[in-house]
Enzyme design. Structure first.
Site, mmCIF file in Angstrom:
data_model
loop_
_atom_site.group_PDB
_atom_site.id
_atom_site.type_symbol
_atom_site.label_atom_id
_atom_site.label_comp_id
_atom_site.label_asym_id
_atom_site.label_seq_id
_atom_site.Cartn_x
_atom_site.Cartn_y
_atom_site.Cartn_z
ATOM 1 N N TRP A 102 0.679 -1.213 -0.184
ATOM 2 C CA TRP A 102 -0.069 -0.091 -0.037
ATOM 3 C C TRP A 102 0.923 1.199 0.121
ATOM 4 C CZ3 TRP A 102 -4.200 -1.353 -1.720
ATOM 5 C CH2 TRP A 102 -4.643 -2.720 -1.683
ATOM 6 N N ASP B 118 -0.662 6.507 6.544
ATOM 7 C CA ASP B 118 -1.742 5.830 6.477
ATOM 8 C C ASP B 118 -1.839 4.702 7.399
ATOM 9 O OD1 ASP B 118 -3.393 3.735 5.491
ATOM 10 O OD2 ASP B 118 -2.300 3.336 3.660
ATOM 11 N N LYS C 62 -11.040 -2.188 9.166
ATOM 12 C CA LYS C 62 -10.001 -2.974 9.926
ATOM 13 C C LYS C 62 -10.493 -2.715 11.374
ATOM 14 C CE LYS C 62 -7.344 -3.478 6.084
ATOM 15 N NZ LYS C 62 -7.123 -4.436 5.412
#
Length: 356
Positions: free
Chosen positions: A102, A169, A193
């Site tokens: 990511w 992030d 999440k």
């Protein structure tokens, strides 16, 4: 049979969140209307959005410190684009830490806006550790990092002190551990999440860093416009925001981040101790960078795979296979994962050792 859900996301949420969300779908706030059909401008939902934004800042310890919380559509991947749009100057540059899939995706988007300096990368080692001893250019417009690498099971344990904005992030470990969140200019995280169902992302922005890059920003990608509109510049993802609020309320009632961090450490210690003890398993991440959220590991030989998988199924364990790009196994132990579920997994690993 009770299921022990190790899915990396969308993933497990607290049982009370499921129950309250289900009730709200049938009848929200005794209005005889579903949360799925009410107006986002209604008094009831405006209250939800206001409380969710305020509670996010409260739990992160950022109340009254110049930050605004937003719930936006597009997921965390949209922030790969929005962060450089809002912070990188024309002909400017940004510094990025490449610690996983990511992080690499974020770098790809930033390159459309200007010079992107990769200050450190663990790609050649298949991202089995977090790069360290990197140097961040003082003239960079911002520094971007990823706090937890879901696919590879690594986690940043320390963050630099900088004179430029730091963007992070935190999709897979937000609200899971104590960090000095005031170090960051922008924190963003997909909900699916530790916070809610897929469909929204939390973005926490320090207002003073905005409006300084001299760039024309499309309205939908402009943090300042979303702040001015109180996270309702366009129709927000109503249900994911509501479920996220319920999760944040659950976390606050539990004792907030300090309380959940103790629980998360206990879960991670239990599983990593077994991975290191059991000769049939081995971890894939460098020990010092192991994630408390996502433990990645392999069997010592493929010969045991079918047996282990059958045992997992029999125990009600789901979502354990590793990401398709890595293989092996990945135990995602987000906030709502009970210690009991980790104990069940550890017992299965011990049983496998006794069988073979």
């Amino acid at each position: 049979m009770k299921k022990h859900n190790y899915s990396a996301g969308p993933c497990i949420l607290p049982q009370e969140v499921f129950e309250k969300s289900a009730q709200a779908i049938l009848n929200f706030n005794n209005s005889d209307l579903s949360i799925l059909e009410i107006s986002h401008r209604s008094k009831d939902f405006v209250a939800v959005m206001e409380e969710a934004r305020a509670l996010a800042l409260e739990l992160l310890g950022l109340e009254g410190k110049g930050y605004q919380a937003l719930f936006l559509a597009g997921g965390a991947s949209m922030e790969f684009l929005m962060a450089p749009y809002n912070l990188m100057r024309e002909n400017g540059k940004a510094a990025y830490l490449d610690s996983g899939t990511w992080a690499s995706a974020a770098i790809k988007e930033a390159k459309f806006f200007g010079e992107t300096v990769i200050v450190g990368s663990s790609k050649e080692q298949n991202y089995n550790h977090v790069p360290k001893d990197y140097s961040i250019p003082a003239d960079a417009d911002y520094f971007h990092c990823t706090s937890n690498n879901t696919i590879f099971g690594t986690q940043m344990k320390e963050f630099p002190d900088l004179d430029i904005p730091m963007v992070c992030d935190m999709s897979s470990d937000i609200f899971s551990r104590n960090i000095d969140f005031s170090k960051f200019g922008i924190i963003y995280a997909g909900a699916q999440k530790n916070m809610g169902p897929a469909g929204t992302a939390l973005v926490v922005v320090k207002e003073e860093i905005l409006g300084k890059n001299g760039r024309h920003i499309p309205s939908m990608l402009d943090y300042a416009k979303h702040i001015k509109a109180e996270s309702m510049y366009n129709t927000p993802p109503v249900f994911p925001v509501y479920a996220s609020l319920l999760t944040l309320q659950w976390l606050k009632n539990l004792g907030g981040i300090p309380a959940i961090e103790k629980i998360n450490n206990a879960k991670a210690d239990l599983l990593y101790t077994e991975i290191d003890r059991n000769p049939l398993f081995k971890g894939t991440a460098v020990v010092e960078d192991r994630s408390t959220m996502n433990a990645t590991f392999l069997l010592d030989t493929p010969l045991h795979t079918d047996t282990f998988n059958a045992m997992l199924k029999e125990a009600g364990i789901v979502g354990l296979p590793g990401h398709r790009s890595v293989g092996g196994y990945r135990a995602s132990m987000y906030n709502a994962m009970p210690l009991e579920s980790v104990q069940v997994l550890v017992e299965v690993m011990k049983d496998l050792e006794n069988r073979v």
